[in-house]
Motif scaffolding. Structure first.
Motif, PDB file in Angstrom:
ATOM      1  N   ASP A  30     -59.380  32.088  36.994  1.00 35.53           N
ATOM      2  CA  ASP A  30     -58.206  32.703  36.370  1.00 35.53           C
ATOM      3  C   ASP A  30     -58.397  32.856  34.865  1.00 35.53           C
ATOM      4  OD1 ASP A  30     -57.008  32.832  38.824  1.00 35.53           O
ATOM      5  OD2 ASP A  30     -55.650  31.132  38.485  1.00 35.53           O
ATOM      6  N   LYS A  31     -58.955  31.853  34.232  1.00 38.50           N
ATOM      7  CA  LYS A  31     -59.184  31.900  32.785  1.00 38.50           C
ATOM      8  C   LYS A  31     -60.157  33.027  32.436  1.00 38.50           C
ATOM      9  CE  LYS A  31     -60.316  28.888  28.920  1.00 38.50           C
ATOM     10  NZ  LYS A  31     -60.694  27.543  28.509  1.00 38.50           N
ATOM     11  N   ARG A  32     -61.220  33.165  33.223  1.00 39.47           N
ATOM     12  CA  ARG A  32     -62.206  34.228  32.996  1.00 39.47           C
ATOM     13  C   ARG A  32     -61.565  35.600  33.205  1.00 39.47           C
ATOM     14  NH1 ARG A  32     -66.542  33.758  36.971  1.00 39.47           N
ATOM     15  NH2 ARG A  32     -66.386  31.587  36.390  1.00 39.47           N
ATOM     16  N   HIS A  33     -60.725  35.709  34.239  1.00 38.78           N
ATOM     17  CA  HIS A  33     -60.042  36.974  34.527  1.00 38.78           C
ATOM     18  C   HIS A  33     -59.103  37.354  33.372  1.00 38.78           C
ATOM     19  CE1 HIS A  33     -57.998  40.087  36.834  1.00 38.78           C
ATOM     20  NE2 HIS A  33     -56.847  39.517  36.508  1.00 38.78           N
ATOM     21  N   ASP A  34     -58.329  36.389  32.883  1.00 36.68           N
ATOM     22  CA  ASP A  34     -57.416  36.652  31.767  1.00 36.68           C
ATOM     23  C   ASP A  34     -58.171  37.057  30.510  1.00 36.68           C
ATOM     24  OD1 ASP A  34     -55.274  36.093  33.383  1.00 36.68           O
ATOM     25  OD2 ASP A  34     -55.025  34.036  32.652  1.00 36.68           O
ATOM     26  N   ALA A  35     -59.298  36.413  30.247  1.00 32.44           N
ATOM     27  CA  ALA A  35     -60.106  36.744  29.060  1.00 32.44           C
ATOM     28  C   ALA A  35     -60.652  38.167  29.173  1.00 32.44           C
ATOM     29  CB  ALA A  35     -61.240  35.747  28.898  1.00 32.44           C
ATOM     30  N   ARG A  36     -61.086  38.538  30.364  1.00 37.11           N
ATOM     31  CA  ARG A  36     -61.626  39.890  30.569  1.00 37.11           C
ATOM     32  C   ARG A  36     -60.530  40.932  30.382  1.00 37.11           C
ATOM     33  NH1 ARG A  36     -64.167  38.946  35.027  1.00 37.11           N
ATOM     34  NH2 ARG A  36     -62.466  39.478  36.423  1.00 37.11           N
ATOM     35  N   ARG A  37     -59.321  40.666  30.933  1.00 39.61           N
ATOM     36  CA  ARG A  37     -58.215  41.615  30.775  1.00 39.61           C
ATOM     37  C   ARG A  37     -57.803  41.744  29.313  1.00 39.61           C
ATOM     38  NH1 ARG A  37     -53.515  40.915  35.042  1.00 39.61           N
ATOM     39  NH2 ARG A  37     -52.751  42.684  33.873  1.00 39.61           N
ATOM     40  N   SER A  38     -57.800  40.627  28.586  1.00 41.15           N
ATOM     41  CA  SER A  38     -57.436  40.672  27.167  1.00 41.15           C
ATOM     42  C   SER A  38     -58.455  41.465  26.364  1.00 41.15           C
ATOM     43  CB  SER A  38     -57.319  39.260  26.605  1.00 41.15           C
ATOM     44  OG  SER A  38     -56.225  38.604  27.190  1.00 41.15           O
ATOM     45  N   ALA A  39     -59.724  41.351  26.728  1.00 40.30           N
ATOM     46  CA  ALA A  39     -60.770  42.104  26.022  1.00 40.30           C
ATOM     47  C   ALA A  39     -60.664  43.593  26.321  1.00 40.30           C
ATOM     48  CB  ALA A  39     -62.141  41.580  26.414  1.00 40.30           C
ATOM     49  N   GLU A  40     -60.345  43.937  27.569  1.00 38.94           N
ATOM     50  CA  GLU A  40     -60.235  45.345  27.966  1.00 38.94           C
ATOM     51  C   GLU A  40     -58.946  45.977  27.453  1.00 38.94           C
ATOM     52  OE1 GLU A  40     -60.463  45.192  32.199  1.00 38.94           O
ATOM     53  OE2 GLU A  40     -62.592  44.703  32.214  1.00 38.94           O
ATOM     54  N   GLN A  41     -57.895  45.190  27.339  1.00 39.55           N
ATOM     55  CA  GLN A  41     -56.587  45.691  26.927  1.00 39.55           C
ATOM     56  C   GLN A  41     -56.050  44.823  25.789  1.00 39.55           C
ATOM     57  OE1 GLN A  41     -54.700  45.187  30.697  1.00 39.55           O
ATOM     58  NE2 GLN A  41     -55.375  47.149  31.465  1.00 39.55           N
ATOM     59  N   PRO A  42     -56.511  45.060  24.555  1.00 36.67           N
ATOM     60  CA  PRO A  42     -56.114  44.191  23.439  1.00 36.67           C
ATOM     61  C   PRO A  42     -54.616  44.203  23.143  1.00 36.67           C
ATOM     62  CG  PRO A  42     -57.351  46.089  22.651  1.00 36.67           C
ATOM     63  CD  PRO A  42     -57.413  46.116  24.145  1.00 36.67           C
ATOM     64  N   TRP A  43     -53.902  45.215  23.590  1.00 31.68           N
ATOM     65  CA  TRP A  43     -52.466  45.285  23.347  1.00 31.68           C
ATOM     66  C   TRP A  43     -51.677  44.303  24.198  1.00 31.68           C
ATOM     67  CZ3 TRP A  43     -50.624  46.452  28.051  1.00 31.68           C
ATOM     68  CH2 TRP A  43     -51.418  47.196  28.896  1.00 31.68           C
ATOM     69  N   ARG A  44     -52.302  43.651  25.161  1.00 34.97           N
ATOM     70  CA  ARG A  44     -51.572  42.726  26.044  1.00 34.97           C
ATOM     71  C   ARG A  44     -50.917  41.588  25.259  1.00 34.97           C
ATOM     72  NH1 ARG A  44     -51.996  43.146  31.275  1.00 34.97           N
ATOM     73  NH2 ARG A  44     -51.619  40.943  31.611  1.00 34.97           N
ATOM     74  N   HIS A  45     -51.507  41.194  24.129  1.00 32.53           N
ATOM     75  CA  HIS A  45     -50.927  40.090  23.358  1.00 32.53           C
ATOM     76  C   HIS A  45     -49.594  40.476  22.716  1.00 32.53           C
ATOM     77  CE1 HIS A  45     -52.952  42.191  20.045  1.00 32.53           C
ATOM     78  NE2 HIS A  45     -52.062  41.607  19.265  1.00 32.53           N
ATOM     79  N   TRP A  46     -49.281  41.765  22.623  1.00 31.58           N
ATOM     80  CA  TRP A  46     -47.998  42.189  22.060  1.00 31.58           C
ATOM     81  C   TRP A  46     -46.838  41.633  22.883  1.00 31.58           C
ATOM     82  CZ3 TRP A  46     -49.452  48.073  21.669  1.00 31.58           C
ATOM     83  CH2 TRP A  46     -50.383  48.251  20.635  1.00 31.58           C
ATOM     84  N   TYR A  47     -47.043  41.495  24.182  1.00 29.78           N
ATOM     85  CA  TYR A  47     -45.970  41.006  25.047  1.00 29.78           C
ATOM     86  C   TYR A  47     -45.580  39.565  24.737  1.00 29.78           C
ATOM     87  CZ  TYR A  47     -46.148  45.122  28.041  1.00 29.78           C
ATOM     88  OH  TYR A  47     -46.077  46.395  28.512  1.00 29.78           O
ATOM     89  N   TRP A  48     -46.426  38.825  24.088  1.00 30.07           N
ATOM     90  CA  TRP A  48     -46.125  37.422  23.784  1.00 30.07           C
ATOM     91  C   TRP A  48     -45.635  37.215  22.360  1.00 30.07           C
ATOM     92  CZ3 TRP A  48     -45.454  35.420  28.141  1.00 30.07           C
ATOM     93  CH2 TRP A  48     -46.201  35.840  29.228  1.00 30.07           C
ATOM     94  N   SER A  49     -45.450  38.312  21.612  1.00 30.69           N
ATOM     95  CA  SER A  49     -44.984  38.181  20.229  1.00 30.69           C
ATOM     96  C   SER A  49     -43.473  37.939  20.194  1.00 30.69           C
ATOM     97  CB  SER A  49     -45.319  39.452  19.445  1.00 30.69           C
ATOM     98  OG  SER A  49     -44.536  40.534  19.914  1.00 30.69           O
ATOM     99  N   ALA A  50     -43.025  37.318  19.107  1.00 33.13           N
ATOM    100  CA  ALA A  50     -41.594  37.062  18.925  1.00 33.13           C
ATOM    101  C   ALA A  50     -40.831  38.384  18.841  1.00 33.13           C
ATOM    102  CB  ALA A  50     -41.362  36.233  17.663  1.00 33.13           C
ATOM    103  N   ARG A  51     -41.435  39.402  18.256  1.00 31.23           N
ATOM    104  CA  ARG A  51     -40.788  40.708  18.124  1.00 31.23           C
ATOM    105  C   ARG A  51     -40.484  41.300  19.503  1.00 31.23           C
ATOM    106  NH1 ARG A  51     -43.553  45.974  15.235  1.00 31.23           N
ATOM    107  NH2 ARG A  51     -41.831  47.419  15.605  1.00 31.23           N
ATOM    108  N   TRP A  52     -41.475  41.271  20.411  1.00 29.09           N
ATOM    109  CA  TRP A  52     -41.251  41.823  21.744  1.00 29.09           C
ATOM    110  C   TRP A  52     -40.206  40.998  22.505  1.00 29.09           C
ATOM    111  CZ3 TRP A  52     -41.137  45.838  24.606  1.00 29.09           C
ATOM    112  CH2 TRP A  52     -40.954  45.701  25.971  1.00 29.09           C
TER     113      TRP A  52
END
Length: 131
Positions: A30-52
């Motif tokens: 799961d950790k490897r899968h999440d890292a790969r998705r984050s690398a392919e889709q760098p915008w995914r971290h926006w969902y965890w921001s306080a603004r979002w």
């Protein structure tokens, strides 16, 4: 060879579990899968921001019912703030685009299928005909 019996029932031998000493654990996969998705889709971290989180909370407060279920005449609380037009990494569309409130079921089933190039599920009335 005689089949062993226990209380009149035949005991069927079962295959022993596979032992793979070097195989990664589910947590590691799961950790490897999440890292790969984050690398392919760098915008995914926006969902965890306080603004979002503020934007999503405001959306769900102003529109507490699922938009899709509401169209079908059901009253279901919304739990997901969804982009009506998929942003696909466009920052302006992500932050300023139109949003809707959906329940987790509608978001996971209908919206995700639609975004992946499929078709959304057709709503069906109590008489079995499309609405």
């Amino acid at each position: 060879m005689a089949v062993p019996r226990r209380a009149g029932l035949a005991v069927v031998p079962t295959r022993p579990p596979l032992h793979r000493p070097n195989a990664p654990t589910k947590a590691e996969r799961d950790k490897r899968h999440d890292a790969r998705r984050s690398a392919e889709q760098p915008w995914r971290h926006w969902y965890w921001s306080a603004r979002w989180r503020r934007i999503a909370k405001k959306q769900l407060t102003e529109h507490p019912l699922c938009a899709t279920c509401d169209k079908e005449g059901r009253i279901v609380p919304a739990t997901v703030c969804d982009h009506i037009i998929p942003h696909r990494g466009d920052a302006d569309l992500f932050w300023n685009g139109e949003r809707q409130s959906l329940c987790a079921t509608c978001h996971s089933r209908d919206k995700q299928a639609e975004e992946r190039g499929g078709r959304a599920r057709q709503a069906v009335g109590a008489d079995g005909w499309p609405v």
